[in-house]
Design an enzyme around this catalytic site. Structure first.
Site, PDB file in Angstrom:
ATOM      1  N   GLY A 164      29.013  33.856  55.524  1.00  0.00           N
ATOM      2  CA  GLY A 164      29.269  33.461  56.894  1.00  0.00           C
ATOM      3  C   GLY A 164      28.733  34.392  57.956  1.00  0.00           C
ATOM      4  O   GLY A 164      28.468  33.960  59.077  1.00  0.00           O
TER       5      GLY A 164
ATOM      6  N   HIS B  97      20.424  16.014  71.730  1.00  0.00           N
ATOM      7  CA  HIS B  97      18.989  15.778  71.578  1.00  0.00           C
ATOM      8  C   HIS B  97      18.147  16.963  72.053  1.00  0.00           C
ATOM      9  O   HIS B  97      18.523  17.708  72.949  1.00  0.00           O
ATOM     10  CB  HIS B  97      18.574  14.524  72.344  1.00  0.00           C
ATOM     11  CG  HIS B  97      18.778  14.644  73.838  1.00  0.00           C
ATOM     12  ND1 HIS B  97      17.810  15.124  74.685  1.00  0.00           N
ATOM     13  CD2 HIS B  97      19.844  14.355  74.611  1.00  0.00           C
ATOM     14  CE1 HIS B  97      18.254  15.119  75.917  1.00  0.00           C
ATOM     15  NE2 HIS B  97      19.498  14.657  75.908  1.00  0.00           N
TER      16      HIS B  97
ATOM     17  N   HIS C  73      24.744  30.251  63.800  1.00  0.00           N
ATOM     18  CA  HIS C  73      25.979  29.606  63.349  1.00  0.00           C
ATOM     19  C   HIS C  73      26.564  28.839  64.529  1.00  0.00           C
ATOM     20  O   HIS C  73      26.912  29.442  65.555  1.00  0.00           O
ATOM     21  CB  HIS C  73      26.980  30.652  62.844  1.00  0.00           C
ATOM     22  CG  HIS C  73      28.268  30.073  62.329  1.00  0.00           C
ATOM     23  ND1 HIS C  73      29.242  30.865  61.768  1.00  0.00           N
ATOM     24  CD2 HIS C  73      28.757  28.803  62.299  1.00  0.00           C
ATOM     25  CE1 HIS C  73      30.272  30.103  61.414  1.00  0.00           C
ATOM     26  NE2 HIS C  73      30.002  28.839  61.731  1.00  0.00           N
TER      27      HIS C  73
END
Length: 217
Positions: free
Chosen positions: A72, A136, A145
């Site tokens: 992570g 978009h 992340h």
């Protein structure tokens, strides 16, 4: 194992890796090996964990089934990717919505309920976490992340290694530099320079890390 089984190896044995394993198993993958740099201190549910590459690079089996780096911490994931000589797999949850005109880089994971809208480019070894929304024409750099429930509006850029915190919102056309930290719940209204930490509503820069210090982390 049958001839047509999809096989993958996992590097990382903490809680994050178990979310990835669930995604892979739902998609019909067989997880053949799990590695971690500290096999003795991993998540209680992790079994049969092999030694990772950082302490024993020459002994690591670089060749073989593709790998997902299930770590992570962005900087750790980047370091591991730099030293491994492996091919990589992606993991995309069946409930995620990925536009056909977007692209997802190798090693990237996309968790349950995440949305990636048209003409977005997601880099390598990125985490698009549970319920994250990427609209978009976004560009998401390698090792970034996007945390659970974070929302990136249209034409947003997120630099390499940056962490967008839980529930953060980034308005359209904002550019976030590399290795930034955007705090949980932050509303980002303006461009963010490299190595900056931004928190609050509206978001304010509270720290800019010296890049030379960051390289030593």
């Amino acid at each position: 194992m049958t001839k047509h089984e999809k096989r993958v190896r996992i590097y990382g044995a903490g809680g994050h890796s178990h979310v990835i394993k669930d995604v892979l198993r739902q998609n019909g993958y067989v997880i053949t090996d799990t590695f971690d740099d500290k096999p003795e201190g991993v998540h209680h549910a992790s079994k049969h964990v092999n030694m990772g590459a950082r302490a024993h690079l020459n002994d690591f089996p670089h060749q073989g089934d593709p790998v997902i780096i299930a770590v992570g911490i962005n900087s750790d994931r980047a370091e591991i990717a730099r030293i491994l000589k492996c091919s990589y797999e992606t993991a995309i949850h069946q409930s995620a919505i990925i536009s056909e005109s977007s692209s997802i880089g190798e090693g990237t994971v996309v968790f349950a309920g995440a949305i990636v809208q048209p003409n977005t480019v997601v880099g390598k070894h990125v985490i698009v976490n549970t319920g994250a929304s990427i609209d978009h024409d976004n560009v998401i750099g390698d090792y970034a992340h996007i945390s659970p429930k974070a929302a990136l509006c249209g034409h947003v850029e997120v630099g390499e290694g940056s962490h967008i915190g839980v529930g953060a919102v980034v308005i359209p056309l904002v550019k976030i530099g590399k290795w930034c930290t955007i705090g949980a719940g932050t509303i980002v209204l303006n461009d963010v320079p490299n190595y900056a930490t931004v928190v609050g509503n509206p978001g304010k820069i509270i720290k800019i890390l010296n890049p030379k210090k960051r390289e030593k982390l």
